[in-house]
Structure formats: C-alpha cells, structure tokens
Design an enzyme around this catalytic site. Structure first.
Site, PDB file in Angstrom:
ATOM      1  N   PRO A   1      66.342  14.820  80.826  1.00  0.00           N
ATOM      2  CA  PRO A   1      66.979  15.827  81.763  1.00  0.00           C
ATOM      3  C   PRO A   1      66.884  17.161  80.775  1.00  0.00           C
ATOM      4  CG  PRO A   1      68.342  13.623  82.345  1.00  0.00           C
ATOM      5  CD  PRO A   1      66.960  13.577  81.134  1.00  0.00           C
ATOM      6  N   CYS A   2      66.984  18.171  81.622  1.00  0.00           N
ATOM      7  CA  CYS A   2      66.880  19.604  80.984  1.00  0.00           C
ATOM      8  C   CYS A   2      68.247  20.207  81.007  1.00  0.00           C
ATOM      9  CB  CYS A   2      65.853  20.590  81.807  1.00  0.00           C
ATOM     10  SG  CYS A   2      64.482  19.995  81.714  1.00  0.00           S
ATOM     11  N   PRO A   3      69.307  20.104  81.982  1.00  0.00           N
ATOM     12  CA  PRO A   3      70.543  21.078  82.035  1.00  0.00           C
ATOM     13  C   PRO A   3      71.544  20.893  80.734  1.00  0.00           C
ATOM     14  CG  PRO A   3      70.210  19.595  84.100  1.00  0.00           C
ATOM     15  CD  PRO A   3      69.217  19.153  83.032  1.00  0.00           C
ATOM     16  N   PHE A  55      70.291  21.382  77.913  1.00  0.00           N
ATOM     17  CA  PHE A  55      69.766  22.395  77.139  1.00  0.00           C
ATOM     18  C   PHE A  55      69.572  23.886  77.523  1.00  0.00           C
ATOM     19  CE2 PHE A  55      68.417  18.065  75.648  1.00  0.00           C
ATOM     20  CZ  PHE A  55      69.291  17.812  74.521  1.00  0.00           C
TER      21      PHE A  55
END
Length: 421
Positions: A79-81, A83
């Site tokens: 998951p990106c959120p 960072f």
C-alpha cells in the site's frame, strides 16, 4: 543458472495485475498472488489464471509463507498511502503499511530476489531512516538491497508516474544486476497512445485531438475505497489533464461519437480501456477488469505499469542468470540512506548531538534535528540529559508492523476489511 520460464514468483498486494503481467512477460511464473480486494482478485484470476489468495496478505489464515520457501522472487506493490505526499505520510504509524512486514518474510521464504515498488514519497528525507532499516534487515539476511526512482514514461507508458523500486539479491547475483535503461528514445504522448481508441466510434476530430494531446500525461490517480471515484484525481491532476484536452472529471462509457464536437469545444473523457492504455496495458494483452466502472478504474489507477514491471523483471532474470556484466559500482556493503539513524542503530549507548553531527558529516545541527524528528515518527527515541545539560539520544523499538500478534493493525483491518485498499 536457470532459463526463461524456470523462475517463480510469490506476489503480495498484487492488485489487478499490472506487476503480475509485467513479470510474466519477463519470464516469471506465479506460485501465488495475494490480494485483499475481491474484485481485483477476480481480475487476476480471469486474466492470468494464477493461484490467488484472497484476503489480508499478513494473515496466516490467507496464506502461509512457509509453503513457498525457495521461490525465485518475492514481489509486491504494498500500500502507497503510508508514504504518499498526497496523504499524511504516517509511514509505520499507518495501519496499512506492509513494507516492513514483507521484508520480514524474506527470512522465511529465502527467495533469490526481492522486488517491491511504492510511491516517490518513500524516497524523501522523511523516510530515510525507514529505508535504512529495510536495507539493514536485508543485509542481516544476506541480501544486498538497492533503491531506484523509475519513471513510467521512460518505458513507453504515456504518463510520468514515478515509482520507487527496491530490488535485493545476494551479493553475487546483485553484482550482475543493472537497472533497466529507458526503452524509448522519445516519450509516448497521450495523443499518440489513444488516437485509435478515440477514433474508434468515428469521431471526426480525432486527428486534431491527437495533435492537441501532444504530451505525457500526469500520474493516473486511482484513489482508495475511502476516497476517490471514477475520475482522474484531485484538482491539480484534472488541470494537468485539461492541458492535454482531456476532461478529468469522470470516466466515459464509450469514446466520442461521430457527431461529437472538437476537443476545443468539449473535451473528451477517457474510457476504462483508455485509462488502461495510459497505465501501460496494451490492446494485445486483452486484459478485462472485473467489477463496476468505479472499481475497474481504481484497479487501473492503483496499478504498477506492466512495461516497467517487465523491464525490472527482465533485469532481475538477467542478473540471476549472470548474463549481464559484473558491476564495478557496488561497494558490497549496505547503502547509506540516513547516517544519523545508522549511528543510533549501531550504538549501545545514548549519543549526543555533537556525536550525531559528526556522523552526519554536515556542519548543521538543524539538519541533525530534522532527521531526529523524522526518525521519531517511525521509531521510539529515548531522550536523556547529562548533568552538564548535554542532550543524548538512544534508538528504541521500531513502531511499524512486522508481524506482531498484538499490533493495532489487526483490529484496524478487521474493522475496515471492505475499505482497506
């Protein structure tokens, strides 16, 4: 050393298969793909027909890493959120963060290579200590890790889309690993990429629109289950699309008809098929996305572009086969991301600001203090004071999720099962 097709992969947080498709094209065969979103898992199953485990990648009820010891590659687009600069950049404090957990699976699976990708935000100073910890953990398991910021536009994808990629292997294999060079001398424009699709329903202004859309698109934004819908992202992204004469306020059901006006009068919207092309899927891939339009668009927008995954995957295959020339630029030691964190992690006693300043090798206490503030987001940091007033700092525990049974992440995922993406 192995030939094309001999290489296997276990992929966590596989999404709708952008990375999966690219790795298949590079010569990898999936032993397992793990994905929490049911619709994305359906997309994977119906296109690649690979074994898919549905659910939280960190749950042993979903899959057991011990069943995949010796797979060639451990890959994922965690998951990106945690960072993303578009979010709060909570890092290890974000319950969605699975980067550190994935690194811990290396000691169980013992893959020959690791490939993980994330957003550009992970490359910032804010996460220097986090990156250092990742490299140190890999080093402890016998792997050399290396980070690289890659731009999808350099690999035939008509959008900029910077992605921060980690590749790790044994020192011997890694000495033959070279990051892929750009595959195109000129970047593909949105107009060139989508012209045939825009013209497919007889739009007589398609040639004109191709000339107007003469640039690389901004990063396609998929959004999350909590935020975002079937549009091309926040206001800034929509403005960038408008400069390419694309209406980013929604996604169309079909391309412009023969009687549609010029883009200078009414800008066309992208269809799902066009969004997929912007993300790097090709018509010949014949990739069909499961679910309704909003879900399909979210799957596409959150994907790792297949051409980038293929390029990195091919470089990994070349390295594992020792086909590429041996590199001369690798020191054979852990890369240095954050000297302040490194000094703290290597010391058994509290360190003063002066000692940390020496480690930083910069004549700036402010720089050291900024790094200490960043470290405190992801690690416990014990602060004490000597009798003479000297402040001292000692690194404590990592705050992130690495598989702890009592971590708050478990409750978060259980309560937000259908909103986690």
């Amino acid at each position: 050393m192995g030939s094309r097709g001999d290489y296997t992969v276990v992929e966590v947080c596989a999404g709708a298969g952008g990375q999966s498709l690219g790795l298949h094209k590079a010569g990898f065969r999936h032993q397992l793909a793990v994905e929490i979103d049911e619709t994305a898992a359906q997309t994977l199953e119906q296109n690649l027909r690979v074994p898919v485990a549905l659910g939280d990648a960190a749950s042993r009820r979903v899959w057991d890493p011990r069943d995949y010891v010796g797979t060639t590659l451990l890959a994922g687009g965690v998951p990106c959120p945690p960072f993303s600069v578009a979010g709060k950049q909570l890092g290890s404090s974000d319950e969605r963060d699975l980067f550190a957990w994935t690194i811990e699976q290396v000691s169980i699976i013992r893959p020959r290579a690791i490939m993980l990708e994330n957003v550009r935000g992970l490359s910032s100073m804010r996460f220097a200590a986090y990156r250092q910890r990742v490299l140190d953990r890999l080093d402890a398991e016998g792997y050399v890790g290396e980070w690289k910021l890659l731009y999808a536009a350099d690999f035939g994808v008509p959008q900029l889309r910077p992605r921060f990629v980690l590749v790790a292997m044994s020192a011997e294999d890694h000495s033959h690993f070279h990051w892929p060079d750009r595959t195109t001398s000129e970047r593909l424009t949105v107009g060139e990429a989508l012209h045939s699709q825009m013209a497919s329903a007889g739009w007589r202004h398609a040639d004109e629109w191709r000339s107007l859309a003469n640039g690389v698109g901004p990063t396609l934004v998929g959004g999350s289950k909590k935020h975002g819908g079937a549009d091309l992202g926040p206001t800034r992204a929509k403005q960038a699309w408008a400069e390419l004469f694309v209406d980013g306020r929604g996604v169309a059901n079909q391309p412009p008809g023969s009687d549609a006006p010029s883009a200078t009068e009414l800008m066309p919207r992208l269809t799902i098929e066009m969004a997929a092309r912007i993300q790097g899927w090709l018509p010949e891939d014949e990739w069909a996305f499961a679910g309704r339009k909003t879900s399909q668009y979210r799957q596409i927008g959150n994907a790792f572009p297949p051409p980038v995954a293929e390029a990195v995957g091919a470089s990994i295959v070349s390295a594992l086969g020792h086909k590429a020339a041996r590199r001369s630029d690798l020191p054979g030691t852990v890369g240095l991301q954050d000297p302040v964190y490194k000094a703290l992690a290597s010391s058994t006693r509290p360190l003063s600001l002066g000692e940390l300043l020496t480690a930083q090798q910069e004549d700036s206490l402010a720089a050291v203090e900024r790094k200490l503030a960043a470290i405190k987001h992801d690690f416990e940091l014990d602060v004490s004071q000597d009798e003479d007033g000297t402040m001292r700092y000692k690194l404590g525990a990592f705050k992130g999720f690495t598989g702890q049974h009592d971590h708050s992440r478990h409750a978060f995922v259980a309560e937000n099962r259908h909103r986690v993406s």
